[in-house]
Design a protein around this motif. Sequence first.
Motif, PDB file in Angstrom:
ATOM      1  N   UNK A  20      33.013  39.095  48.449  1.00 48.66           N
ATOM      2  CA  UNK A  20      33.768  40.293  48.053  1.00 48.66           C
ATOM      3  C   UNK A  20      35.076  39.782  47.463  1.00 48.66           C
ATOM      4  N   UNK A  50      42.950  44.900  40.200  1.00 44.49           N
ATOM      5  CA  UNK A  50      42.536  46.116  40.897  1.00 44.49           C
ATOM      6  C   UNK A  50      41.081  46.139  41.322  1.00 44.49           C
ATOM      7  N   UNK A  96      43.704  49.438  43.186  1.00 46.18           N
ATOM      8  CA  UNK A  96      44.916  48.628  43.084  1.00 46.18           C
ATOM      9  C   UNK A  96      44.811  47.463  44.044  1.00 46.18           C
ATOM     10  N   UNK A  97      45.372  46.333  43.677  1.00 49.99           N
ATOM     11  CA  UNK A  97      45.367  45.216  44.626  1.00 49.99           C
ATOM     12  C   UNK A  97      46.283  45.528  45.807  1.00 49.99           C
ATOM     13  N   UNK A  98      45.812  45.214  47.005  1.00 49.23           N
ATOM     14  CA  UNK A  98      46.597  45.516  48.198  1.00 49.23           C
ATOM     15  C   UNK A  98      47.179  44.253  48.789  1.00 49.23           C
ATOM     16  N   UNK A  99      48.085  44.476  49.725  1.00 47.60           N
ATOM     17  CA  UNK A  99      48.771  43.326  50.310  1.00 47.60           C
ATOM     18  C   UNK A  99      47.948  42.699  51.428  1.00 47.60           C
ATOM     19  N   UNK A 100      47.426  43.550  52.336  1.00 46.45           N
ATOM     20  CA  UNK A 100      46.747  43.019  53.510  1.00 46.45           C
ATOM     21  C   UNK A 100      45.314  42.611  53.201  1.00 46.45           C
ATOM     22  N   UNK A 101      44.725  41.884  54.144  1.00 49.76           N
ATOM     23  CA  UNK A 101      43.325  41.534  53.993  1.00 49.76           C
ATOM     24  C   UNK A 101      42.480  42.801  54.115  1.00 49.76           C
ATOM     25  N   UNK A 102      41.313  42.775  53.500  1.00 48.02           N
ATOM     26  CA  UNK A 102      40.397  43.910  53.554  1.00 48.02           C
ATOM     27  C   UNK A 102      41.056  45.171  53.004  1.00 48.02           C
ATOM     28  N   UNK A 103      41.814  45.020  51.969  1.00 48.99           N
ATOM     29  CA  UNK A 103      42.586  46.172  51.494  1.00 48.99           C
ATOM     30  C   UNK A 103      41.734  47.025  50.568  1.00 48.99           C
ATOM     31  N   UNK A 104      41.990  48.314  50.599  1.00 43.29           N
ATOM     32  CA  UNK A 104      41.270  49.262  49.761  1.00 43.29           C
ATOM     33  C   UNK A 104      42.282  50.237  49.195  1.00 43.29           C
ATOM     34  N   UNK A 105      43.150  49.737  48.394  1.00 42.75           N
ATOM     35  CA  UNK A 105      44.221  50.569  47.855  1.00 42.75           C
ATOM     36  C   UNK A 105      43.721  51.263  46.585  1.00 42.75           C
ATOM     37  N   UNK A 106      44.019  52.566  46.491  1.00 42.84           N
ATOM     38  CA  UNK A 106      43.640  53.314  45.291  1.00 42.84           C
ATOM     39  C   UNK A 106      44.883  54.002  44.745  1.00 42.84           C
ATOM     40  N   UNK A 130      41.981  37.769  46.509  1.00 42.43           N
ATOM     41  CA  UNK A 130      41.499  37.461  47.856  1.00 42.43           C
ATOM     42  C   UNK A 130      39.971  37.464  47.804  1.00 42.43           C
ATOM     43  N   UNK A 180      38.564  40.530  45.680  1.00 46.55           N
ATOM     44  CA  UNK A 180      39.612  41.478  45.282  1.00 46.55           C
ATOM     45  C   UNK A 180      40.405  40.823  44.180  1.00 46.55           C
ATOM     46  N   UNK A 183      37.566  45.726  42.807  1.00 44.18           N
ATOM     47  CA  UNK A 183      37.023  44.927  43.911  1.00 44.18           C
ATOM     48  C   UNK A 183      35.534  44.752  43.628  1.00 44.18           C
TER      49      UNK A 183
END
Lengths: 194, 434
Positions: free
Chosen positions: B407, B413, A141-151, B380, B409, B415
Motif C-alpha cells: 500500500x 495524494x 491528500x497525503x497525511x502525516x501519521x501512518x495509515x493515514x486516510x486524509x481527504x 509511505x 501513499x 493511495x
Amino acid sequence: MRCERAGSGALQLAPTRVHEAEGFGRHAFALFQSVCHDGPVVWVGPAHAPERLLLAGLPQGVGERLHIVRAGGVDLLWAVEEALRAAPVGLVVAELETALSLTAGRRLQLAAEAGGTTGLVLIRQGAGSNAAQTRWHCAPRPGAGADSTLHQWSLIKNKRGTLGDWTLHWDGTSAAFHLVAETGERRGPAPPPL
Amino acid sequence: MALADARAICPDLATRPADLVREATTLAALRRWAGRYSPMVARDGPDGLMADITGVAHLFGGEAELRADLHARLARAGMAAQSAVAGTFGGAHALARHGGGIIPDGALADRLGPLPVAALRIDHDTAEALGRLGLRRIGDLIPRARAPLARRFGPGLVGRLDQALGYRPEPVAPEAEPPHFGVRLSLPDPVGLQSDVMAGLARLLERLCEKLGRHHAGARRLRLELDRVDHAGVQVEIGLAGAMRDPARIAALFEKGVEEVDAGFGIEAMRLVATVTEPLAPAQIGPARAAPQDGMDDLITRLGNRLGFETIQRLAPAESLIPERSFQVLAAAWSRAAPADRPGGPPRPVMIFPPEPVMAAPGHPPARFRWRRMALTTLRATGPERIAPEWWLDDPAWRSGLRDYWRIETREGPRLWLFHTPQAPAWSAQGVFA
C-alpha cells in the motif's frame, strides 16, 4: 463524528437532488455518501470500464445494498433516470464518461424529485453540468501519521448555500470520520500601495 | 439381449439411444389426447395408458368400436399401439402387453389363464422363482391355495393376482393436471389502439393472476401473443426480477412492449401465458405500503427488460485470496443479498483494475514512479503482503508468479495498491484505496 442521516451535516447531500463529484477521490466520496444513505444503492457505470468495486474494500454495510448496473451510451442515462425515479432506492451513483448536457442534467433532477431519491454523478474534471445542485472536488491528500486516510472535499458549486472546503480523515470502513480543524483561506499579503 | 449380441446377429441393425425425457413428454401428450375417450386416463408405467371406460363405451358404439376407433386414429398419427379392454386394471394391463383384445364380463380367469405370470406386474425375481416351481402361467396360480403363496412370495404376488381377477379393487387414478397458466381473449371487433390493447391485457392479467394466486405461484416470464386480422402473430415477452402476481404492476411493465407493436389492420385475439412460474406463498395483507423489495424488483425488471438481466449485478463474497476472485458478480434478478462482513487482515482497496505496469525508479518499494501519466513520489509504504497464485487454476494474469502487494501513499495524494512480482521483477498497480 458521523454523518447525521437526518440532520444537515455539512457533508450531507441535499435530498431529492442530483449532485456532482469530480477529482481523483470521487469514488471514495461516492462510497462515503453510500454509507450515509439508507436503502439500496444503485451504481450505474459504463459497460466496459476496467475499474471494478472490490467487495472486500467497501465500507461496512454497503456491499449487500449495492446494485451495479453496467450500460453504455444512452442506455446508461436511461438507467440512471429509471433508478432515480424508483422510490425505494437510497442513492444513485452514476459514472459518466462524457459531459452531461443541460437537458439531460435537468431531466435527472426532475427524476430525482419525482422519485425522492438522491443522485450523485461522478464526472471527469471540468465536465460538469449546469443543472447540478452541488459540485464537489474530491482529492486524497497525503497525511502525516501512518495509515493515514486524509481527504480534501471541497464544495465548488452550490445552488443553495455557500461553498466550503473540508479536510478530514475517513478510513473507508464506516460512516465515522474525523474532521481536521478548519484553517480557512489564508489571506494573501496586501498589495503594496501604489 | 445385449446390444453387442444383437449387432453380432444382425450387423445392419439400426440403433438409437432411448430418449426417456421425450418419450415421457409424448406419453403425457397422448394422455391428454386420450381424454377424448374417458375422463379418467392415467399413466401406466413408462409405456402405457390406462383409461376407465366404465359407462363410456356405448357413446362410441361399443367396446370393440371404441377400440377400433382408437387404433385407427393412432395409426393415422403413425403410432403402433396395442390395447385391451378388460373388467380390471390388472387384466387390461396383462392382455394389452400379451396380444391385446377384449375380455367379456366373467371371462377374466379364462382369458388371463394362458398368459405368463410376468404379466401380473410382479418383479423379475418373483417371476423367475415361480417359473422354477413350474408355475409359468397365470392359470397355474389361480387354483393354488393363497396362504402358501403369500408366505413364500410375500403379499405382493397374491395382491396382484387378486387385482387382475377383480377380487380386490384397483381404481384408475389419474394424476392431477398441472395447472396451465394461460388465458385468452377473443375480441368481437379488431382493435388497434394501444389503450384498447392495454385494457384487454388488464382483463387477461386479472384472470391470470387470480389463477396464479389459487395455485400459490408467481410469474417469472410472461408472453403476450396478439393475433392480427391478417393472421400474423405479434409477441411481447417480459421477464420479471421476482415472482409476481400483481396485475397492476405487471401491466405497467408491458406498456413499453405494447407501445412498439405494429397492429396492422387490427388485433382480433389476445393470449397471455406465464411461461416460467415460481412458487409464491400468499402474502399478509397489510396497510397499503409497498415493500422496499417490491420496488427494487420493479426497478430491476424495468432495467433488465431493456438492458438484459445479466447487466444488473450484485456482489457476493467468494472463497479466494486472489483479489480479482475474492468476490463474485451475480445477476441481481436471480440472487438475494447476502450480508457481507468486512474480512479481517490487511486493508483492501475500494477499486481494482487489471494490473497496469508502472515505470518505477530503483528502490524497493520504488521511491518514485509514473502511473497513468502521473509522476508520483512515495511518502509511505506498507507491506509487503505476499499472495501466491492458485496453482489449481491457470489464470493468464497470474503467470508472472507470486505477488508482493504494497500500500503506497504518495506525496501527491493518491493511495495506490502496487505489487512487485519477484519471479519476473516488475512493478504494477492494481487498485486505489479510499
